[in-house]
Design a protein around this motif. Structure first.
Motif, PDB file in Angstrom:
ATOM      1  N   THR A 298      42.821  35.617  60.133  1.00 30.80           N
ATOM      2  CA  THR A 298      44.216  35.968  60.349  1.00 30.80           C
ATOM      3  C   THR A 298      44.007  36.835  61.718  1.00 30.80           C
ATOM      4  OG1 THR A 298      43.995  38.084  59.309  1.00 30.80           O
ATOM      5  CG2 THR A 298      44.535  36.281  57.801  1.00 30.80           C
TER       6      THR A 298
ATOM      7  N   THR B  80      45.369  39.790  62.237  1.00 30.44           N
ATOM      8  CA  THR B  80      45.449  41.232  62.161  1.00 30.44           C
ATOM      9  C   THR B  80      44.061  41.507  61.939  1.00 30.44           C
ATOM     10  OG1 THR B  80      46.138  40.893  59.852  1.00 30.44           O
ATOM     11  CG2 THR B  80      47.818  41.295  61.488  1.00 30.44           C
TER      12      THR B  80
ATOM     13  N   SER C 108      44.804  31.472  58.856  1.00 32.64           N
ATOM     14  CA  SER C 108      45.026  31.222  57.382  1.00 32.64           C
ATOM     15  C   SER C 108      46.642  31.163  57.121  1.00 32.64           C
ATOM     16  CB  SER C 108      44.306  31.910  56.553  1.00 32.64           C
ATOM     17  OG  SER C 108      43.088  32.162  57.029  1.00 32.64           O
ATOM     18  N   ALA C 109      47.130  32.114  57.562  1.00 34.31           N
ATOM     19  CA  ALA C 109      48.577  32.415  56.956  1.00 34.31           C
ATOM     20  C   ALA C 109      49.627  31.194  57.543  1.00 34.31           C
ATOM     21  CB  ALA C 109      49.063  33.621  57.645  1.00 34.31           C
TER      22      ALA C 109
ATOM     23  N   ASN D 280      40.670  27.904  48.849  1.00 35.90           N
ATOM     24  CA  ASN D 280      40.360  28.995  48.296  1.00 35.90           C
ATOM     25  C   ASN D 280      40.336  30.336  48.866  1.00 35.90           C
ATOM     26  OD1 ASN D 280      41.018  30.214  45.650  1.00 35.90           O
ATOM     27  ND2 ASN D 280      39.203  29.122  44.754  1.00 35.90           N
ATOM     28  N   VAL D 281      41.020  30.405  50.207  1.00 32.37           N
ATOM     29  CA  VAL D 281      40.646  31.610  50.983  1.00 32.37           C
ATOM     30  C   VAL D 281      41.224  32.711  50.611  1.00 32.37           C
ATOM     31  CG1 VAL D 281      40.978  32.322  53.396  1.00 32.37           C
ATOM     32  CG2 VAL D 281      40.789  29.916  52.897  1.00 32.37           C
ATOM     33  N   MET D 282      40.585  33.803  50.217  1.00 33.74           N
ATOM     34  CA  MET D 282      41.192  35.272  49.599  1.00 33.74           C
ATOM     35  C   MET D 282      40.723  36.076  50.445  1.00 33.74           C
ATOM     36  SD  MET D 282      41.608  34.040  45.528  1.00 33.74           S
ATOM     37  CE  MET D 282      43.303  34.907  45.409  1.00 33.74           C
ATOM     38  N   GLY D 283      40.031  36.058  51.462  1.00 26.56           N
ATOM     39  CA  GLY D 283      39.553  37.097  52.227  1.00 26.56           C
ATOM     40  C   GLY D 283      39.132  36.586  53.450  1.00 26.56           C
ATOM     41  N   VAL D 284      39.322  37.352  54.626  1.00 24.07           N
ATOM     42  CA  VAL D 284      38.845  36.663  55.804  1.00 24.07           C
ATOM     43  C   VAL D 284      37.954  37.577  56.773  1.00 24.07           C
ATOM     44  CG1 VAL D 284      40.710  35.023  56.354  1.00 24.07           C
ATOM     45  CG2 VAL D 284      40.992  37.541  56.874  1.00 24.07           C
TER      46      VAL D 284
ATOM     47  N   GLU E 145      31.354  34.625  53.653  1.00 31.81           N
ATOM     48  CA  GLU E 145      32.441  35.493  53.727  1.00 31.81           C
ATOM     49  C   GLU E 145      31.972  36.625  54.502  1.00 31.81           C
ATOM     50  OE1 GLU E 145      32.823  36.588  49.499  1.00 31.81           O
ATOM     51  OE2 GLU E 145      33.435  34.619  49.349  1.00 31.81           O
TER      52      GLU E 145
ATOM     53  N   GLY F 272      36.154  39.121  48.054  1.00 29.34           N
ATOM     54  CA  GLY F 272      36.238  37.829  48.821  1.00 29.34           C
ATOM     55  C   GLY F 272      37.297  36.706  48.007  1.00 29.34           C
ATOM     56  N   LYS F 273      37.273  36.998  46.671  1.00 26.84           N
ATOM     57  CA  LYS F 273      38.141  36.051  45.767  1.00 26.84           C
ATOM     58  C   LYS F 273      39.028  36.775  45.207  1.00 26.84           C
ATOM     59  CE  LYS F 273      33.562  33.982  44.789  1.00 26.84           C
ATOM     60  NZ  LYS F 273      32.429  34.288  43.988  1.00 26.84           N
ATOM     61  N   GLY F 274      39.823  37.658  45.825  1.00 20.11           N
ATOM     62  CA  GLY F 274      40.952  38.341  45.683  1.00 20.11           C
ATOM     63  C   GLY F 274      40.779  39.868  45.647  1.00 20.11           C
TER      64      GLY F 274
ATOM     65  N   ASP G   2      43.803  41.109  55.082  1.00 20.34           N
ATOM     66  CA  ASP G   2      43.955  40.015  53.932  1.00 20.34           C
ATOM     67  C   ASP G   2      45.192  39.908  53.387  1.00 20.34           C
ATOM     68  OD1 ASP G   2      41.276  39.298  54.639  1.00 20.34           O
ATOM     69  OD2 ASP G   2      40.403  40.639  52.908  1.00 20.34           O
TER      70      ASP G   2
ATOM     71  N   LEU H 274      47.346  36.615  53.472  1.00 22.54           N
ATOM     72  CA  LEU H 274      46.777  35.462  52.512  1.00 22.54           C
ATOM     73  C   LEU H 274      47.416  35.547  51.256  1.00 22.54           C
ATOM     74  CD1 LEU H 274      42.979  36.043  53.128  1.00 22.54           C
ATOM     75  CD2 LEU H 274      44.609  34.228  54.123  1.00 22.54           C
ATOM     76  N   PHE H 275      48.053  36.636  50.841  1.00 19.78           N
ATOM     77  CA  PHE H 275      48.757  36.669  49.474  1.00 19.78           C
ATOM     78  C   PHE H 275      50.324  36.445  49.363  1.00 19.78           C
ATOM     79  CE2 PHE H 275      44.624  38.588  49.228  1.00 19.78           C
ATOM     80  CZ  PHE H 275      44.222  37.998  48.018  1.00 19.78           C
ATOM     81  N   ARG H 276      50.790  35.538  50.444  1.00 20.12           N
ATOM     82  CA  ARG H 276      52.249  35.443  50.615  1.00 20.12           C
ATOM     83  C   ARG H 276      52.701  34.779  49.384  1.00 20.12           C
ATOM     84  NH1 ARG H 276      55.342  35.016  55.231  1.00 20.12           N
ATOM     85  NH2 ARG H 276      53.364  35.128  56.562  1.00 20.12           N
TER      86      ARG H 276
ATOM     87  N   GLN I 100      37.816  31.784  38.455  1.00 22.10           N
ATOM     88  CA  GLN I 100      37.081  31.400  39.840  1.00 22.10           C
ATOM     89  C   GLN I 100      37.487  32.614  41.027  1.00 22.10           C
ATOM     90  OE1 GLN I 100      35.218  28.659  40.916  1.00 22.10           O
ATOM     91  NE2 GLN I 100      35.076  28.142  38.627  1.00 22.10           N
ATOM     92  N   THR I 101      38.672  33.042  40.608  1.00 20.93           N
ATOM     93  CA  THR I 101      39.229  34.000  41.488  1.00 20.93           C
ATOM     94  C   THR I 101      39.903  35.007  40.573  1.00 20.93           C
ATOM     95  OG1 THR I 101      41.687  32.909  41.789  1.00 20.93           O
ATOM     96  CG2 THR I 101      39.865  32.447  43.423  1.00 20.93           C
TER      97      THR I 101
ATOM     98  N   ASP J 182      46.946  38.063  41.507  1.00 19.22           N
ATOM     99  CA  ASP J 182      46.320  37.073  42.491  1.00 19.22           C
ATOM    100  C   ASP J 182      45.292  38.136  43.312  1.00 19.22           C
ATOM    101  OD1 ASP J 182      47.518  34.572  41.602  1.00 19.22           O
ATOM    102  OD2 ASP J 182      49.345  35.899  42.339  1.00 19.22           O
TER     103      ASP J 182
END
Lengths: 214, 324
Positions: A139, A141, A169-170, A180-184, A196, B146-148, B156, B159-161, B228-229, B249
């Motif tokens: 991202t 930022t 990603s955004a 399944n990207v939940m952290g960058v 990661e 890293g999975k939420g 991050d 990523l949670f839009r 998984q997350t 999430d």
């Protein structure tokens, strides 16, 4: 109105002043659905205006499907960063925020055709026999993201078998969701191995080893 | 709308000095302030940072209480200005090298070794390593990192839009970093352990005014659940004892900070929370070794105080080196 401030332009000039060879930014936009394509086109023009060593080519992804296919680009906006040859450096989305550095590093490294990676990593890359595809999710930022992105790009510079795709990603939520990207930063190698964070080169090498072993 | 940053992921610099006047470990507000002063004073100054310079301040969305910026300023922008100001006077900056050991050799010579086995030599060394977010140490926290689970909403948050997010901790950091997440997320629930928030009133007012936010107090979060997350957070109401699962999430954790002092714990005096004790000139008990910013005991973790620390150290360093 310019995207880059006078200060940044001055810095970019200094950074790109010692490019040994010409580099090219090939931009693919999408006329139908693209939030930031206009800004990307402006950005690459502003970067190219800082030096006589950077050329810009612009294509619309649907109208120029052959060019897109030739560069292995299937979504827009995308920037292919090439030097004397195509090392497989791709940036998907607008390289803003911290990712602007990633773009500049890519331009410089592609012009040089060499990287700052240490000998052991280079030896490993020399010995590769299978293709390695990096998807580095970032991202703008995230201050840690350029490290992961630049590492993948440097590996791509060193081996024709390595391709480095950096993905904002955004701007590509469907890809972020698919992977399944939940952290960058998140580096996905050959769609199987995930690393990661901004990992050191050796950790990435280990992940590449695993990815190509499967 | 867009901003464009330059970081050292551009061509690397060669190290130029065998003996620096000042080696500063940590390139946050405190460290860069010392660097601005010492480099401007003509001293050879090196800043080492285990990550990118800017410290925690760079991951702050908006800083509104730093003087000179009446509209507030993005943390990354502000720290970029600090850095450029330090570099303008000749400060050398090396990032992504973590210091593993500090070795005082004799008065006027301290060695600093990094994880890449580089050894730097300085007449003085300044510890400005700051602090890192504390962990909750509850089940699921490591598993879903890293999975939420994240400790950096600035990184991050985008990523949670459209997703549901929990922020654990409603102090200054939790509210400050939660505010931009409210712009992206569908819903943001703040869970605070204490009966009320200790955050600045202006932050509390903003969060409460936001239609997507919910603030809950007396919440002891005991587990982060997921498949998984992340799928949710389990919390116990400390008043009623009621156990509740909050579906989510993403989970951002802001429950305080702990200092980066392990690498000097046998060298300097630490207080009971592992912060480094100094005198009013920022000196540790080792001559030529200073500690400033969030890592110093009695620093209230405010940027303006860290900047003051940085200036005090620079002034003392000048005298120390003159007397060598």
């Amino acid at each position: 109105m310019a995207l880059l401030s006078d200060d940044i332009v001055q810095n970019v000039k200094e950074m790109l002043a010692d490019m040994p060879r010409e580099g090219t930014l090939t931009v693919f936009t999408d006329d139908q659905d693209c939030e930031y394509c206009e800004q990307i086109l402006q950005l690459v023009d502003e970067v190219a205006a800082t030096t006589d060593r950077v050329r810009v080519e612009k294509f619309e992804i649907h109208k120029n499907a052959d060019e897109a296919a030739a560069m292995n680009i299937s979504r827009a906006p995308a920037i292919a960063i090439t030097g004397e040859e195509d090392y497989g450096l791709r940036f998907y989305g607008i390289p803003s925020g911290y990712e602007f550095s990633t773009l500049l590093h890519g331009i410089h490294a592609a012009s040089q055709g060499t990287s700052d990676l240490d000998g052991q990593v280079k030896d490993f890359l020399d010995g590769l026999s299978k293709p390695v595809d990096f998807k580095v999710f970032v991202t703008p930022t995230c201050p840690y993201c350029p490290r992961a992105a630049v590492l993948a790009m440097e590996m791509a510079i060193e081996s024709k078998l390595v391709h480095a795709n950096v993905i904002e990603s955004a701007e590509f939520p469907e890809l972020a969701s698919q992977y399944n990207v939940m952290g960058v930063p998140l580096s996905v190698i050959n769609d199987t191995e995930r690393v990661e964070g901004a990992a050191p080169p050796q950790m990435i090498v280990d992940a590449v080893r695993k990815a190509i072993a499967t | 709308m867009f901003d464009f940053k330059l970081t050292p992921e551009t061509p690397k610099k060669e190290h130029k000095s065998d003996l620096y006047d000042v080696i500063i470990i940590g390139g946050g507000p405190a460290g860069l302030t010392t660097a601005i002063s010492t480099a401007r004073d003509g001293m050879e100054t090196l800043v080492l940072d285990r990550e990118s310079t800017g410290g925690l301040a760079a991951t702050t969305d908006i800083i509104e209480n730093y003087p000179g910026f009446p509209e507030g300023i993005n943390g990354m922008d502000l720290m970029d200005r600090f850095r450029r100001q330090a570099e303008r006077f000749g400060t050398e900056i090396t990032e992504f090298e973590e210091v593993s050991e500090v070795r005082p050799i004799k008065e006027g010579l301290i060695e600093v070794e990094t994880d890449t086995e580089q050894v730097y030599r300085g007449k003085t060394v300044v510890i400005a390593t700051g602090s890192r977010p504390k962990k909750l140490n509850i089940p699921g926290e490591d598993e879903y990192y890293g999975k939420g689970v994240s400790y950096c909403a600035t990184c991050d948050g985008p990523l949670f839009r459209g997703k549901d997010v929990i922020i654990i901790g409603a102090g200054n950091s939790g509210l400050q970093e939660g505010l931009p997440v409210l712009d992206y997320a569908n819903k943001v629930t703040f869970l605070e352990f204490l009966p009320s928030s200790r955050a600045e009133q202006i932050l509390q007012d903003r969060v409460k005014a936001h239609a997507k936010s919910t603030l809950l107090f007396n919440q002891r979060v005991v587990e982060i659940e997921g498949e998984q997350t992340v799928t949710g957070v389990v919390s116990i109401d400390r008043e009623t004892g009621e156990r509740q699962v909050f579906p989510a999430d993403g989970v951002f954790i802001y429950v305080g900070y702990s200092p980066y002092t392990a690498f000097v714990k046998d060298l300097v005096d630490l207080n009971q929370w592992d912060y480094i004790k100094t005198d009013q000139h920022m000196r540790t008990k080792i001559p030529g070794l200073y500690a400033i910013g969030d890592v110093r005991a009695d620093n209230p973790a405010q940027m303006t105080v860290s900047v003051g620390d940085g200036t005090k150290a620079a002034l003392d360093i000048r005298e120390f080196i003159q007397e060598l």
